[in-house]
Design an enzyme around this catalytic site. Sequence first.
Site, PDB file in Angstrom:
ATOM      1  N   GLY A  92       0.838  -1.201   0.000  1.00 51.18           N
ATOM      2  CA  GLY A  92       0.000   0.000   0.000  1.00 51.18           C
ATOM      3  C   GLY A  92       0.871   1.248   0.000  1.00 51.18           C
ATOM      4  O   GLY A  92       1.839   1.322   0.761  1.00 51.18           O
ATOM      5  N   ASP A 138       4.894  -4.494   5.907  1.00 48.49           N
ATOM      6  CA  ASP A 138       5.387  -5.820   6.306  1.00 48.49           C
ATOM      7  C   ASP A 138       5.476  -6.809   5.141  1.00 48.49           C
ATOM      8  O   ASP A 138       6.406  -7.602   5.068  1.00 48.49           O
ATOM      9  CB  ASP A 138       4.601  -6.399   7.488  1.00 48.49           C
ATOM     10  CG  ASP A 138       3.099  -6.361   7.262  1.00 48.49           C
ATOM     11  OD1 ASP A 138       2.666  -5.856   6.202  1.00 48.49           O
ATOM     12  OD2 ASP A 138       2.362  -6.828   8.145  1.00 48.49           O
ATOM     13  N   THR A 152       4.476   2.850   5.450  1.00 44.21           N
ATOM     14  CA  THR A 152       3.072   2.428   5.521  1.00 44.21           C
ATOM     15  C   THR A 152       2.335   3.357   6.472  1.00 44.21           C
ATOM     16  O   THR A 152       2.910   3.785   7.485  1.00 44.21           O
ATOM     17  CB  THR A 152       2.921   0.970   6.023  1.00 44.21           C
ATOM     18  OG1 THR A 152       1.541   0.750   6.374  1.00 44.21           O
ATOM     19  CG2 THR A 152       3.762   0.672   7.252  1.00 44.21           C
ATOM     20  N   ASP A 211       0.103   2.441   8.405  1.00 46.45           N
ATOM     21  CA  ASP A 211      -0.398   1.665   9.542  1.00 46.45           C
ATOM     22  C   ASP A 211       0.463   1.765  10.806  1.00 46.45           C
ATOM     23  O   ASP A 211       0.001   1.430  11.893  1.00 46.45           O
ATOM     24  CB  ASP A 211      -0.513   0.181   9.159  1.00 46.45           C
ATOM     25  CG  ASP A 211      -1.476  -0.038   8.000  1.00 46.45           C
ATOM     26  OD1 ASP A 211      -2.360   0.807   7.797  1.00 46.45           O
ATOM     27  OD2 ASP A 211      -1.329  -1.053   7.289  1.00 46.45           O
ATOM     28  N   ASP A 237       2.824  -0.149  11.725  1.00 44.80           N
ATOM     29  CA  ASP A 237       2.818  -1.492  12.329  1.00 44.80           C
ATOM     30  C   ASP A 237       4.093  -2.287  12.062  1.00 44.80           C
ATOM     31  O   ASP A 237       4.079  -3.514  12.108  1.00 44.80           O
ATOM     32  CB  ASP A 237       1.598  -2.287  11.816  1.00 44.80           C
ATOM     33  CG  ASP A 237       1.626  -2.465  10.302  1.00 44.80           C
ATOM     34  OD1 ASP A 237       2.461  -1.831   9.626  1.00 44.80           O
ATOM     35  OD2 ASP A 237       0.815  -3.254   9.780  1.00 44.80           O
TER      36      ASP A 237
HETATM   37  O1  F6P Z   1      -1.457  -1.125   4.667  1.00 48.67           O
HETATM   38  C1  F6P Z   1      -2.079   0.046   4.280  1.00 48.67           C
HETATM   39  C2  F6P Z   1      -3.567  -0.171   4.116  1.00 48.67           C
HETATM   40  O2  F6P Z   1      -4.142   1.051   3.693  1.00 48.67           O
HETATM   41  C3  F6P Z   1      -4.291  -0.725   5.334  1.00 48.67           C
HETATM   42  O3  F6P Z   1      -4.546   0.247   6.308  1.00 48.67           O
HETATM   43  C4  F6P Z   1      -5.527  -1.305   4.709  1.00 48.67           C
HETATM   44  O4  F6P Z   1      -6.036  -2.357   5.494  1.00 48.67           O
HETATM   45  C5  F6P Z   1      -5.011  -1.826   3.386  1.00 48.67           C
HETATM   46  O5  F6P Z   1      -3.804  -1.130   3.110  1.00 48.67           O
HETATM   47  C6  F6P Z   1      -5.948  -1.643   2.219  1.00 48.67           C
HETATM   48  O6  F6P Z   1      -5.367  -2.257   1.132  1.00 48.67           O
HETATM   49  P1  F6P Z   1      -5.846  -2.050  -0.362  1.00 48.67           P
HETATM   50  O7  F6P Z   1      -5.422  -0.686  -0.810  1.00 48.67           O
HETATM   51  O8  F6P Z   1      -5.149  -3.129  -1.107  1.00 48.67           O
HETATM   52  O9  F6P Z   1      -7.342  -2.164  -0.354  1.00 48.67           O
END
Ligand code: F6P
Length: 319
Positions: free
Chosen positions: A11, A103, A125, A127, A129
């Site tokens: 992401g 991650d 990221t 997050d 995390d």
């Molecule tokens: O890891 C970043 C993030 O935005 C998370 O907060 C979320 O759960 C996920 O990616 C959403 O992923 P995607 O853009 O693939 O829907």
Amino acid sequence: MKRIGVLTSGGDAPGMNAAIRAVVRKAIYHNIEIYGVIGGYAGLISGNIQKLELGSVGDIIHRGGTFLYSARCEEFKTREGQEKGIEQLKKFGIEGLVVIGGDGSYMGAKALTEHGFPCVGVPGTIDNDIPGTEFTIGFDTALNTVIDAIDKIRDTASSHERTFVVEVMGRNAGDIALWAGLAGGAETILIPEDPYDMRDIASRLKKGHARGKKHSIIIVAEGVMNGYEFGKRLKKETDFDTRVTVLGHVQRGGSPTAFDRVLASRLGAKAVELLMDGSGGRAVGIERNRLVDYDIIEALAKKHTVDLNLYKLSKELSI
Ligand code: F6P
């Protein structure tokens, strides 16, 4: 090391561009050639790799997203995919790789390291995390986006005397919910790290209401449950006029804050320094405002933990 590569994966996060810029400029400053992999690990497998110059990263420090594009790549999870990637790196004469991402991206960097290819992970990221760093690139910008939304929601919540549920991102971590909830003065913050009790939440809201509180804001981390589902349950329990806002991908965009730009610049440059010293298989981070680096395999074995003191404080301040 004469030639290194850089990619962004997973992401996207505001500040990734600032990190790429730092990698490129730091490398060129030290007479190292730098190549950008387009489209994350998928671009690595297909050999979508371009030489970057000083000018390639001009005018990007303030832009959200990543100009190298990003992707989540299933094929790179396989040994075959990883070997194809290493073949491409060798074809381009690239001797070390900086991986900017979350991650999932670190897992790719770890795999390359296990294949003997020097890699350094840079935490990017929203997050927050990633183990081994107090802050990840993009977290601060996402927080500010959430706070801006909470402030606006507060205006309408107060005019209509409503209860608002705001669902925020964070995957399995509660950092965005906790920090934004604290900064936004939320009445209740739900994070995946702490099981919630609906009756307790309802009783606290009712007590506040009885004291004259006319509106409430509840932040729900996506890792806890869907905001709409929570809103339905809360309405059933309290019968308060309740509305739900799911902030979604708006949290991933926007111009990075000064904090994220500086963090990205420091971490990106540090990653190049490590490769220059011949230290592959590392992950960079920040602890108490100092740059740190860890063995990437050890870093991934650790678990990110939410700041429980901050969580306790948020509870004390939202009585
Ligand atoms: O890891 C970043 C993030 O935005 C998370 O907060 C979320 O759960 C996920 O990616 C959403 O992923 P995607 O853009 O693939 O829907």
